[in-house]
Motif scaffolding. Sequence first.
Motif, mmCIF file in Angstrom:
data_model
loop_
_atom_site.group_PDB
_atom_site.id
_atom_site.type_symbol
_atom_site.label_atom_id
_atom_site.label_comp_id
_atom_site.label_asym_id
_atom_site.label_seq_id
_atom_site.Cartn_x
_atom_site.Cartn_y
_atom_site.Cartn_z
ATOM 1 N N MET A 51 0.839 -1.198 0.000
ATOM 2 C CA MET A 51 0.000 0.000 0.000
ATOM 3 C C MET A 51 0.872 1.245 0.000
ATOM 4 N N ASP A 52 0.280 2.328 -0.446
ATOM 5 C CA ASP A 52 0.888 3.650 -0.361
ATOM 6 C C ASP A 52 0.127 4.426 0.709
ATOM 7 N N VAL A 53 0.857 5.156 1.551
ATOM 8 C CA VAL A 53 0.230 5.953 2.601
ATOM 9 C C VAL A 53 0.558 7.416 2.354
ATOM 10 N N PHE A 54 -0.484 8.219 2.198
ATOM 11 C CA PHE A 54 -0.353 9.637 1.879
ATOM 12 C C PHE A 54 -0.647 10.450 3.137
ATOM 13 N N TRP A 55 0.322 11.274 3.520
ATOM 14 C CA TRP A 55 0.221 12.056 4.754
ATOM 15 C C TRP A 55 0.037 13.536 4.416
#
Length: 259
Positions: A51-55
């Motif tokens: 997964m990619d986690v966007f902050w």
Amino acid sequence: MDLEAEYNNRARVPGHPAIIAAWASDSAAWRAACPRVELGLPYGTAPRQAMDVFWPGDRDDVPLAVWIHGGYWQGLDRSFASHCARGLNGRGIAVAVPSYTLCPETTVSGIVAEMLAACTLLFARHGRSMLVAGHSAGGQLAAMMAHALPREMVGAILPVSGVFELEPLLTTTIATPLRLDAPTARKLSPRFLPAPGVVTHAVVGADESDEYLRQTRDFAEAWDGTWEAVPGADHFTVIAPFADPEAPLVALAERLARA
């Protein structure tokens, strides 16, 4: 009723290739522009189990949402859905966007298990309740997370154009790669698996088929939730607001994520 016509969204929207191409372009742009991104965080060992986690910035103590992509459990991946994190990021919410193994390499049950693993990892890392949202097949998967995971892990869901009853798909071409039989389709149909205590708001495009409108209404009623039909939106354009921090749907999603 012609169920093939009701559920074959690509046939219903001839302009879908351009819309999906725009998803890919807009997603690449947000992966480049997001203030902080974790790319390819693994939640398993298979190639698509990441997964990619966007902050929204440097802080880790912000509310967390999950966005699960669609594709009828047999197409696309997270790279087509990064832009759906942009709106919530702009309102101070972190968003995880997972991929999953596709059918027929796996089964719908296998995909549910993969999403459970992804959400469990996120909770172990960050220790907070999540809003789980998703589009199309991702809407079904979001609801299955609420059904299967403890309330402290999933406090709210926001499925968009979800498939909440899988049995109507069995006579369509869509079902061929899914390898479903009637009992399994029923077990994977969230309409019949309410999750008490989970705040539920379902969304559908007002221009979608009668069956999608019915499924959304019936699911929301079964889960004691709310629902809305987005004016002028079809199965593909319905997710456009999620790239806009000022969109009313994103404001609602923020409230759900912070609740």
